[in-house]
Design a protein around this motif. Structure first.
Motif, mmCIF file in Angstrom:
data_model
loop_
_atom_site.group_PDB
_atom_site.id
_atom_site.type_symbol
_atom_site.label_atom_id
_atom_site.label_comp_id
_atom_site.label_asym_id
_atom_site.label_seq_id
_atom_site.Cartn_x
_atom_site.Cartn_y
_atom_site.Cartn_z
ATOM 1 N N LEU A 1 0.851 -1.178 0.000
ATOM 2 C CA LEU A 1 0.000 0.000 0.000
ATOM 3 C C LEU A 1 0.889 1.230 0.000
ATOM 4 O O LEU A 1 1.709 1.416 0.891
ATOM 5 C CB LEU A 1 -0.909 0.015 1.228
ATOM 6 C CG LEU A 1 -1.716 1.293 1.474
ATOM 7 C CD1 LEU A 1 -2.699 1.547 0.340
ATOM 8 C CD2 LEU A 1 -2.438 1.202 2.810
ATOM 9 N N PHE A 2 0.748 2.039 -1.032
ATOM 10 C CA PHE A 2 1.467 3.302 -1.176
ATOM 11 C C PHE A 2 0.498 4.407 -0.780
ATOM 12 O O PHE A 2 -0.648 4.428 -1.224
ATOM 13 C CB PHE A 2 1.890 3.466 -2.636
ATOM 14 C CG PHE A 2 2.351 4.848 -3.005
ATOM 15 C CD1 PHE A 2 3.679 5.198 -2.883
ATOM 16 C CD2 PHE A 2 1.444 5.789 -3.478
ATOM 17 C CE1 PHE A 2 4.111 6.466 -3.239
ATOM 18 C CE2 PHE A 2 1.868 7.059 -3.829
ATOM 19 C CZ PHE A 2 3.196 7.403 -3.710
ATOM 20 N N GLY A 3 0.939 5.301 0.057
ATOM 21 C CA GLY A 3 0.121 6.450 0.432
ATOM 22 C C GLY A 3 0.956 7.708 0.386
ATOM 23 O O GLY A 3 2.113 7.717 0.804
ATOM 24 N N GLU B 1 -3.945 6.928 -2.404
ATOM 25 C CA GLU B 1 -3.576 5.554 -2.075
ATOM 26 C C GLU B 1 -3.558 4.693 -3.327
ATOM 27 O O GLU B 1 -4.432 4.809 -4.186
ATOM 28 C CB GLU B 1 -4.573 4.949 -1.082
ATOM 29 C CG GLU B 1 -4.447 5.492 0.312
ATOM 30 C CD GLU B 1 -5.266 4.703 1.309
ATOM 31 O OE1 GLU B 1 -4.953 4.796 2.507
ATOM 32 O OE2 GLU B 1 -6.210 3.986 0.927
ATOM 33 N N ILE B 2 -2.549 3.826 -3.378
ATOM 34 C CA ILE B 2 -2.394 2.885 -4.485
ATOM 35 C C ILE B 2 -1.924 1.564 -3.894
ATOM 36 O O ILE B 2 -1.032 1.551 -3.044
ATOM 37 C CB ILE B 2 -1.342 3.386 -5.499
ATOM 38 C CG1 ILE B 2 -1.723 4.758 -6.038
ATOM 39 C CG2 ILE B 2 -1.148 2.385 -6.628
ATOM 40 C CD1 ILE B 2 -0.608 5.451 -6.807
ATOM 41 N N VAL C 1 5.172 10.334 2.323
ATOM 42 C CA VAL C 1 4.949 9.108 1.552
ATOM 43 C C VAL C 1 5.160 7.921 2.476
ATOM 44 O O VAL C 1 6.145 7.868 3.215
ATOM 45 C CB VAL C 1 5.910 9.023 0.338
ATOM 46 C CG1 VAL C 1 5.798 7.667 -0.343
ATOM 47 C CG2 VAL C 1 5.613 10.141 -0.647
ATOM 48 N N THR C 2 4.224 6.973 2.424
ATOM 49 C CA THR C 2 4.340 5.756 3.212
ATOM 50 C C THR C 2 4.195 4.544 2.306
ATOM 51 O O THR C 2 3.503 4.589 1.296
ATOM 52 C CB THR C 2 3.265 5.682 4.324
ATOM 53 O OG1 THR C 2 1.976 5.677 3.728
ATOM 54 C CG2 THR C 2 3.404 6.840 5.297
ATOM 55 N N LEU C 3 4.856 3.473 2.680
ATOM 56 C CA LEU C 3 4.719 2.170 2.030
ATOM 57 C C LEU C 3 4.526 1.140 3.139
ATOM 58 O O LEU C 3 5.279 1.132 4.110
ATOM 59 C CB LEU C 3 5.965 1.820 1.219
ATOM 60 C CG LEU C 3 6.236 2.653 -0.022
ATOM 61 C CD1 LEU C 3 7.636 2.385 -0.552
ATOM 62 C CD2 LEU C 3 5.212 2.344 -1.102
#
Length: 112
Positions: free
Chosen positions: A9-11, A74-75, A98-100
């Motif tokens: 999850l990319f945010g 979100e992706i 950015v978070t992963l």
């Protein structure tokens, strides 16, 4: 389109007023995600928040209506695809977070 069950999850947290190439940054990010063949993207508009650049609270309340509400894009896709996507977009995000994180994908369906 197949998505690996062990996804990521990319945010990215940005401001609603952030721009790139004369368009909202969140719109540019979604267009880039589609162009890069990512599984999909969702833009969420926050009701309230603050960030690193300012400790001012941005809110949707009518008495203190902000013109720069928090936005989250979100992706979910594979770690490899998201790492490449991050390399592409990172130079164009001047402020944000950015978070992963690991995401367990149970299914990804669409109607033909």
């Amino acid at each position: 389109m197949q998505v690996c069950p062990d996804g990521t999850l990319f945010g990215v947290g940005i401001g609603e007023a952030d721009k790139y190439a004369h368009m909202p940054l969140y719109e540019w990010l979604v267009l880039q995600a589609r162009e890069q063949g990512l599984a999909g993207a969702t833009v969420l508009r926050g009701m309230m928040g603050f960030g690193a650049n300012t400790r001012k609270i941005h809110t949707f309340r009518f008495d203190t209506l902000s013109e720069d509400l928090p936005i989250i894009v979100e992706i979910v896709d594979t770690q490899d695809k998201l790492d490449k996507f991050l390399e592409l977009i990172e130079p164009h995000i001047t402020a944000g977070l950015v978070t992963l994180e690991k995401a367990q994908v149970k299914f990804y369906r669409f109607e033909p």
